[in-house]
Every structure is written in structure tokens, then in C-alpha cells.
Scaffold this motif. Sequence first.
Motif, PDB file in Angstrom:
ATOM      1  N   ASP A 151       0.778  -1.030   0.112  1.00 17.27           N
ATOM      2  CA  ASP A 151       0.144  -0.103  -0.016  1.00 17.27           C
ATOM      3  C   ASP A 151       0.940   1.191  -0.154  1.00 17.27           C
ATOM      4  O   ASP A 151       1.506   1.424   1.164  1.00 17.27           O
ATOM      5  CB  ASP A 151      -0.856  -0.115   1.319  1.00 17.27           C
ATOM      6  N   PRO A 152       0.830   2.163  -1.076  1.00 21.39           N
ATOM      7  CA  PRO A 152       1.689   3.208  -1.230  1.00 21.39           C
ATOM      8  C   PRO A 152       1.134   4.326  -0.647  1.00 21.39           C
ATOM      9  O   PRO A 152       1.595   5.610  -0.287  1.00 21.39           O
ATOM     10  CB  PRO A 152       2.008   3.409  -2.717  1.00 21.39           C
ATOM     11  N   GLY A 153      -0.153   4.489  -0.063  1.00 21.42           N
ATOM     12  CA  GLY A 153      -0.671   5.436   0.503  1.00 21.42           C
ATOM     13  C   GLY A 153       0.011   5.963   1.729  1.00 21.42           C
ATOM     14  O   GLY A 153       0.715   5.267   2.722  1.00 21.42           O
ATOM     15  N   PRO A 154      -0.333   7.187   2.600  1.00 24.03           N
ATOM     16  CA  PRO A 154       0.425   7.813   3.430  1.00 24.03           C
ATOM     17  C   PRO A 154      -0.313   7.107   4.806  1.00 24.03           C
ATOM     18  O   PRO A 154       0.280   7.450   6.037  1.00 24.03           O
ATOM     19  CB  PRO A 154       0.087   9.166   3.287  1.00 24.03           C
ATOM     20  N   HIS A 155      -1.339   6.542   4.956  1.00 25.01           N
ATOM     21  CA  HIS A 155      -1.965   6.282   6.287  1.00 25.01           C
ATOM     22  C   HIS A 155      -1.511   4.644   6.599  1.00 25.01           C
ATOM     23  O   HIS A 155      -1.735   3.965   5.827  1.00 25.01           O
ATOM     24  CB  HIS A 155      -3.568   6.312   6.031  1.00 25.01           C
ATOM     25  N   MET A 156      -1.210   4.576   7.812  1.00 27.57           N
ATOM     26  CA  MET A 156      -0.586   3.281   8.275  1.00 27.57           C
ATOM     27  C   MET A 156      -1.925   2.358   8.461  1.00 27.57           C
ATOM     28  O   MET A 156      -3.085   2.923   9.341  1.00 27.57           O
ATOM     29  CB  MET A 156      -0.113   3.344   9.742  1.00 27.57           C
ATOM     30  N   GLY A 157      -2.098   1.318   7.909  1.00 29.34           N
ATOM     31  CA  GLY A 157      -3.369   0.443   7.852  1.00 29.34           C
ATOM     32  C   GLY A 157      -3.046  -0.746   8.950  1.00 29.34           C
ATOM     33  O   GLY A 157      -2.277  -0.531   9.806  1.00 29.34           O
ATOM     34  N   GLU A 158      -3.839  -1.586   8.798  1.00 29.13           N
ATOM     35  CA  GLU A 158      -3.738  -2.959   9.941  1.00 29.13           C
ATOM     36  C   GLU A 158      -2.315  -3.555   9.830  1.00 29.13           C
ATOM     37  O   GLU A 158      -1.623  -3.464   8.855  1.00 29.13           O
ATOM     38  CB  GLU A 158      -4.584  -3.945   9.441  1.00 29.13           C
ATOM     39  N   MET A 159      -1.938  -3.664  11.090  1.00 32.15           N
ATOM     40  CA  MET A 159      -0.386  -4.262  11.463  1.00 32.15           C
ATOM     41  C   MET A 159      -0.803  -5.559  11.989  1.00 32.15           C
ATOM     42  O   MET A 159      -1.442  -6.000  12.719  1.00 32.15           O
ATOM     43  CB  MET A 159       0.184  -3.185  12.459  1.00 32.15           C
ATOM     44  N   TYR A 160       0.515  -6.306  11.732  1.00 35.77           N
ATOM     45  CA  TYR A 160       0.837  -7.471  12.401  1.00 35.77           C
ATOM     46  C   TYR A 160       1.259  -6.953  14.011  1.00 35.77           C
ATOM     47  O   TYR A 160       1.883  -5.965  13.918  1.00 35.77           O
ATOM     48  CB  TYR A 160       1.806  -8.332  11.926  1.00 35.77           C
ATOM     49  N   GLU A 219      -1.518   7.241  17.650  1.00 36.80           N
ATOM     50  CA  GLU A 219      -0.269   8.136  17.562  1.00 36.80           C
ATOM     51  C   GLU A 219       0.102   8.249  16.040  1.00 36.80           C
ATOM     52  O   GLU A 219       0.323   9.454  15.595  1.00 36.80           O
ATOM     53  CB  GLU A 219       1.161   7.710  18.406  1.00 36.80           C
ATOM     54  N   PHE A 220       0.116   7.112  15.282  1.00 39.25           N
ATOM     55  CA  PHE A 220       0.250   7.462  13.692  1.00 39.25           C
ATOM     56  C   PHE A 220      -0.976   8.275  13.245  1.00 39.25           C
ATOM     57  O   PHE A 220      -0.588   9.174  12.379  1.00 39.25           O
ATOM     58  CB  PHE A 220       0.067   5.923  13.020  1.00 39.25           C
ATOM     59  N   SER A 221      -2.035   8.045  13.768  1.00 37.00           N
ATOM     60  CA  SER A 221      -3.028   9.055  13.302  1.00 37.00           C
ATOM     61  C   SER A 221      -2.923  10.706  13.657  1.00 37.00           C
ATOM     62  O   SER A 221      -3.117  11.548  12.784  1.00 37.00           O
ATOM     63  CB  SER A 221      -4.552   8.695  13.677  1.00 37.00           C
ATOM     64  N   ARG A 222      -2.503  10.775  14.830  1.00 40.68           N
ATOM     65  CA  ARG A 222      -2.054  12.188  15.085  1.00 40.68           C
ATOM     66  C   ARG A 222      -0.973  12.640  14.347  1.00 40.68           C
ATOM     67  O   ARG A 222      -1.111  13.768  13.711  1.00 40.68           O
ATOM     68  CB  ARG A 222      -1.568  12.118  16.538  1.00 40.68           C
ATOM     69  N   LEU A 223       0.102  11.869  14.094  1.00 41.27           N
ATOM     70  CA  LEU A 223       1.109  12.332  13.075  1.00 41.27           C
ATOM     71  C   LEU A 223       0.416  12.808  11.674  1.00 41.27           C
ATOM     72  O   LEU A 223       0.831  13.610  11.187  1.00 41.27           O
ATOM     73  CB  LEU A 223       2.209  11.471  13.128  1.00 41.27           C
ATOM     74  N   GLU A 224      -0.213  11.784  11.239  1.00 40.61           N
ATOM     75  CA  GLU A 224      -0.846  12.051  10.023  1.00 40.61           C
ATOM     76  C   GLU A 224      -1.416  13.150   9.844  1.00 40.61           C
ATOM     77  O   GLU A 224      -1.538  14.013   8.923  1.00 40.61           O
ATOM     78  CB  GLU A 224      -1.564  10.829   9.428  1.00 40.61           C
ATOM     79  N   ASN A 225      -2.569  13.264  10.713  1.00 44.71           N
ATOM     80  CA  ASN A 225      -3.227  14.577  10.980  1.00 44.71           C
ATOM     81  C   ASN A 225      -2.572  15.791  10.888  1.00 44.71           C
ATOM     82  O   ASN A 225      -2.888  16.840  10.429  1.00 44.71           O
ATOM     83  CB  ASN A 225      -4.345  14.487  12.009  1.00 44.71           C
ATOM     84  N   ARG A 226      -1.523  15.615  11.660  1.00 41.92           N
ATOM     85  CA  ARG A 226      -0.736  17.113  11.998  1.00 41.92           C
ATOM     86  C   ARG A 226       0.366  17.394  11.030  1.00 41.92           C
ATOM     87  O   ARG A 226       0.604  18.545  10.766  1.00 41.92           O
ATOM     88  CB  ARG A 226       0.098  16.842  13.339  1.00 41.92           C
ATOM     89  N   TYR A 227       1.166  16.379  10.454  1.00 43.37           N
ATOM     90  CA  TYR A 227       2.120  16.601   9.510  1.00 43.37           C
ATOM     91  C   TYR A 227       1.987  16.191   8.077  1.00 43.37           C
ATOM     92  O   TYR A 227       2.882  16.282   7.074  1.00 43.37           O
ATOM     93  CB  TYR A 227       3.302  15.740  10.021  1.00 43.37           C
ATOM     94  N   GLY A 228       0.774  15.667   7.856  1.00 40.62           N
ATOM     95  CA  GLY A 228       0.385  15.220   6.571  1.00 40.62           C
ATOM     96  C   GLY A 228      -0.303  16.226   5.583  1.00 40.62           C
ATOM     97  O   GLY A 228      -0.602  16.987   6.076  1.00 40.62           O
ATOM     98  N   SER A 229      -0.247  16.012   4.435  1.00 40.55           N
ATOM     99  CA  SER A 229      -0.795  16.813   3.497  1.00 40.55           C
ATOM    100  C   SER A 229      -2.078  16.431   3.152  1.00 40.55           C
ATOM    101  O   SER A 229      -3.033  17.245   2.262  1.00 40.55           O
ATOM    102  CB  SER A 229      -0.057  16.727   2.182  1.00 40.55           C
ATOM    103  N   GLY A 230      -2.633  15.176   3.567  1.00 38.61           N
ATOM    104  CA  GLY A 230      -3.942  14.889   3.094  1.00 38.61           C
ATOM    105  C   GLY A 230      -4.153  13.878   1.908  1.00 38.61           C
ATOM    106  O   GLY A 230      -4.991  13.267   1.653  1.00 38.61           O
ATOM    107  N   LEU A 231      -2.699  14.058   1.218  1.00 36.40           N
ATOM    108  CA  LEU A 231      -2.388  13.190   0.168  1.00 36.40           C
ATOM    109  C   LEU A 231      -1.560  12.318   0.254  1.00 36.40           C
ATOM    110  O   LEU A 231      -1.323  11.466   1.240  1.00 36.40           O
ATOM    111  CB  LEU A 231      -2.489  14.225  -1.186  1.00 36.40           C
ATOM    112  N   MET A 232      -0.333  12.286  -0.720  1.00 34.28           N
ATOM    113  CA  MET A 232       0.791  11.445  -0.527  1.00 34.28           C
ATOM    114  C   MET A 232       1.617  12.148   0.351  1.00 34.28           C
ATOM    115  O   MET A 232       2.104  12.997  -0.127  1.00 34.28           O
ATOM    116  CB  MET A 232       1.449  11.118  -1.748  1.00 34.28           C
ATOM    117  N   SER A 233       1.932  11.831   1.427  1.00 32.55           N
ATOM    118  CA  SER A 233       2.715  12.524   2.536  1.00 32.55           C
ATOM    119  C   SER A 233       3.941  11.400   2.922  1.00 32.55           C
ATOM    120  O   SER A 233       4.127  10.394   2.729  1.00 32.55           O
ATOM    121  CB  SER A 233       2.056  12.964   3.595  1.00 32.55           C
TER     122      SER A 233
END
Length: 237
Positions: free
Chosen positions: A154-163, A223-237
Motif C-alpha cells: 500500500d503506497p498511501g500515507p496512512h498506516m493500515g492494519e498491522m501484524y 499516534e500514527f493518526s495524530r502524526l498523519e493529521n498534524r504533519y500530512g498533506s492529506g494526499l501522498m505524504s
Amino acid sequence: MNDKISKNIYKFSRFCIRCFSSRYRVCLSEKNINDTGIPVVYVVHHQNLRGPILSIAWLNIPVHLWVLSVFSDQRTCFRQFYDYTFTQRRGIPKGLAAVIAYPVSVWVSGIMQGMNAIPVFRGSRAIAKTFNQSLKALINGENLLICPDIDYTDPGPHMGEMYDGFLDLERYYIKRTGHHLAFIPLYISKREHCIYEGKAVYFHTVGDFKNEKKNVYDRLMQEFSRLENRYGSGLMS
């Protein structure tokens, strides 16, 4: 492969990545994020290789990358590239795939050996070797870097389900040292050109490990969601 050769392959590869990729700084999202001196288990979104490549290239501290065991040995690495990556996934004819797979397998396995990556024997009893080697590194004060994505392509910026198996490191580490491990999410922001270190996540108790493991997993995702929301662009970050 000779240790000196593999280390030179790794150093040259890292140099090339730093030359031809954008420069990334390591940035703290919070002050004094981990001042305990306890070794860190860094967790990064794989993003179809982008995560581990940029982390290894630009992190300012040494880490041991967890890597699938097939990439740590030249022969198994060749079979992986030939039998799956180039033929099944990329649709390259077998003859050409073999020609490409051989030098690539030499190079990739050399990089893994040169950086002292820790092989992960997923779905095998040999996974005990992964944990033993990891525990030895942690007790020596060395850090780990783990990409636990289930969908690693998955090349997207959001961390998905993890092992979540890597969280079992806590059980062995605290048994040997009496200390909790620090699990720190890394978020690579294309917009900011920064590798952000998130808040360290710790186990709070040694009892009821199963429930606490789920709690830690959930807090890592938050915490991943917090980082994505604060420092991501909403697109490919």
C-alpha cells in the motif's frame, strides 16, 4: 558474502539514496520524547519500500531493520525475485527474470547483511531466532526498526492494519531487564521533508499481557493518526 563486501555494498547504497532522494530531517513531534536511555523499537509504515528505505537513509542513529528472512540470503533472495516479484508480480518472462534476479539478489542480500538486518522467519518455528537476535540487540542498547504492515504494498500515507507479533518483544525484554520497551511510531512527511518521531508508547503493566498488548496496539495506531493529521498533506505524504 564477505562481511567487508556486504558493508561496502550497504554504505554505497545508502550514499546513493541520500544523493538521489530529497533530504529528510529527523524531527521530534514532542520534546524529550524518549529520555530514559532505554532502547527503542521504531515502527514505520512500509509504503511499498518507501518507509524502510528513507528511514535507513536518513535516520541519525543506527537501527537493526526487521526484514523477511528470504532477503537475508542470496539464494532465497534470488528465488523470491525470480519465482514471485519479477515473474508473477511484474509479468517478466522467466529468462529475462533470471538475468535480472541474480545481480539484484546479490545486491539486496548484501545490503541486508551489511546493515546487520534481523531476518524475520514469519510462519515458522524459526521465528524464535528473530526474537533471540532482537533481544540480544536491545539488551546491548541497540535499536530496532520494524515495518509491520499487513498490506506492505500500500503506497498511501496512512498506516493500515498491522501484524502485532512484534509487540511480544516487550514480554521477553522486561523478563530479562525489568524495564518496559519504548515503541515509537515514525511518520515520514513528504510535505515537511521530515521523519517525525511520535510519542513513545509503553506497556503499563506486566500482567494480563493479551489485553495490554491490544491496548498498546491501539495507542500506536492513535499516534500514527495524530502524526498523519498534524504533519500530512492529506494526499501522498
